[in-house]
Design a protein around this motif. Structure first.
Motif: not given
Length: 448
Positions: A124-141
């Protein structure tokens, strides 16, 4: 062009290429592929065991150190400084992903991944914010973005798996970390208490107050971390928070005192391999209650034969055990300042017999500068391998973890990760002599 600059780049590149050759040679001989960054971590994969071999571990350190130094050499110093100043984003995002159980949700989704909308719906969290969080982590592998806004686990993210169904984690948050490997709990703790406390480092340096640490300022409390964690409202944080010595040489019936031993999981492992050893686990009252349960569940024979005892003990008071063969301090000394460590050590020294040994299990901090070889004057086992030039002699970021811990210990507990010289000094003040070093992190001090 300055030839010295090109020479350094080439030397760093050669170190990386040579290390890759070594790793590929090991895997080619074993006829196995190197584990993929894109695939989840599988500890049962035989290829993982090869990463623990001496050759591959050495090659890995060289690659990590050389790649970091190479990047720092060629990158804009402005960009490097700005990136370093914002590294806290990685910690914050990693904790956020772990707290909302993204790893477990993606494990259940499989390699195709899951859209951020579906991942976020469960918490029940904000999907747009979660995508941004996971994307930042993804660019750090950490994690993989397989398609726009669709994420999957990779080798790094998957090690945070708590090993439970995501449904159970969401339904019982208070116990989501109970029974797990502890890695996710450790990461969440580092990215929570430690990060907040370290954020106050400059403030406490520029505007110091007697006895105030970064932790105190961050949480607006005068209590120590330990007292704060034992507040009733902080049960969850306490739960989250919460060898190189030849034990077989000790005669049967010898007494090992696990000082501040927590639930005694290390001394239990020692007792399993050395059943003739008597163990005394010492800690605060709440922890000792848990220790009794743990030993009854994991080594009931030692409990039934009364080969283990449990004592409520504050190590700032006199040590009650006077016949110990060994006092063990595992990850205790780095929690405290020299002044407080000396008090702990003095109580143990006063209770020691002439033959009593002190085993201290902690990390040794190594200088980033090259130092002369001490030769015959060196404490046995104290000389550590040194990385080849032009790498930093301590392998730089390849072994950065202990240096992170050092600053965290200061900000959170007023403690310190010590160099060999600092260990020698503080042990001597406490009445002990450092006689030898064992493995990467063990110290054995004989009574003097």
């Amino acid at each position: 062009m300055r030839s010295i600059g090109i020479s350094t780049l080439r030397r760093l590149g050669n170190i990386i290429n040579e290390a890759i050759d070594e790793m590929e040679g090991v895997y080619a001989t074993a006829e196995m592929p190197l584990p993929s960054l894109d695939a989840p971590f599988n500890p049962a994969d035989p290829a993982e065991a090869l990463l623990q071999t001496t050759i591959v571990e050495g090659a890995t350190l060289n690659i990590m150190a050389a790649a970091s130094q190479l990047s720092a050499t060629v990158a804009s110093p402005v960009v490097s400084a700005l990136h370093a100043s914002q590294a806290y984003h990685i910690s914050a995002c990693l904790r956020a992903a772990s707290e909302v159980n993204v790893v477990e949700v993606l494990r259940e989704a499989g390699p195709a991944g899951l859209h951020a909308n579906e991942i976020a719906a469960l918490s029940k969290t904000d999907p747009l914010l979660l995508a941004r969080i996971l994307r930042l982590l993804a660019i750090h592998n950490i994690f993989r973005e397989v398609k726009p806004n669709v994420f999957a686990n990779n080798r790094i993210s998957s090690v945070l798996d708590k090993g439970k169904p995501s449904k159970a984690l969401f339904e019982n948050r208070d116990n989501r970390l109970t029974g797990t490997s502890g890695l996710a709990a450790l990461v969440e703790c580092f990215a929570d208490h430690n990060m907040k406390g370290v954020a106050m480092l400059a403030d406490t340096m520029l505007h110091p107050k007697e006895g105030e640490l970064g932790f105190n300022r961050a949480y607006c409390t005068t209590e120590s971390l330990w007292d704060w964690l034992h507040r009733p409202e902080n049960v969850y944080q306490l739960q989250r928070f919460d060898i190189g010595f030849n034990w077989s040489d000790l005669p049967a019936g010898s007494v090992l005192v696990d000082v501040g031993g927590g639930i005694g999981h290390i001394s239990l492992a020692i007792a399993q391999k050395n059943p003739g050893l008597r163990v005394i686990v010492q800690d605060l009252e709440d922890t000792i209650k848990d220790s009794k349960i743990y030993w009854n569940e994991n080594l009931p024979s030692h409990v039934e034969s009364r080969m283990v005892d449990f004592q409520v003990h504050d190590f700032y008071t006199a040590q009650p055990v006077l016949n110990a063969a060994v006092f063990m301090l595992r990850h205790i000394i780095h929690d405290w300042s020299d002044e407080l460590v000396v008090k702990i050590l003095r109580h143990l020294r006063d209770a020691a017999q002439p033959t009593t040994k002190l085993v201290v299990i902690d990390k040794i901090l190594v200088s980033a500068a090259r130092v002369p070889d001490p030769g015959e004057e060196a404490i046995p086992g104290s000389i550590r391998p040194s990385a080849q030039a032009p790498l930093l002699p301590n392998w730089g970021v390849g072994k950065a973890e202990v240096y992170y811990h050092d600053v965290s210990m200061h900000c959170i507990l007023g403690g310190v990760e010590r160099t060999l010289e600092q260990f020698v000094e503080v042990l001597a003040k406490g009445g002990w002599k450092l006689s030898r070093c064992l493995g990467d992190e063990s110290h054995c001090g004989n009574s003097s």
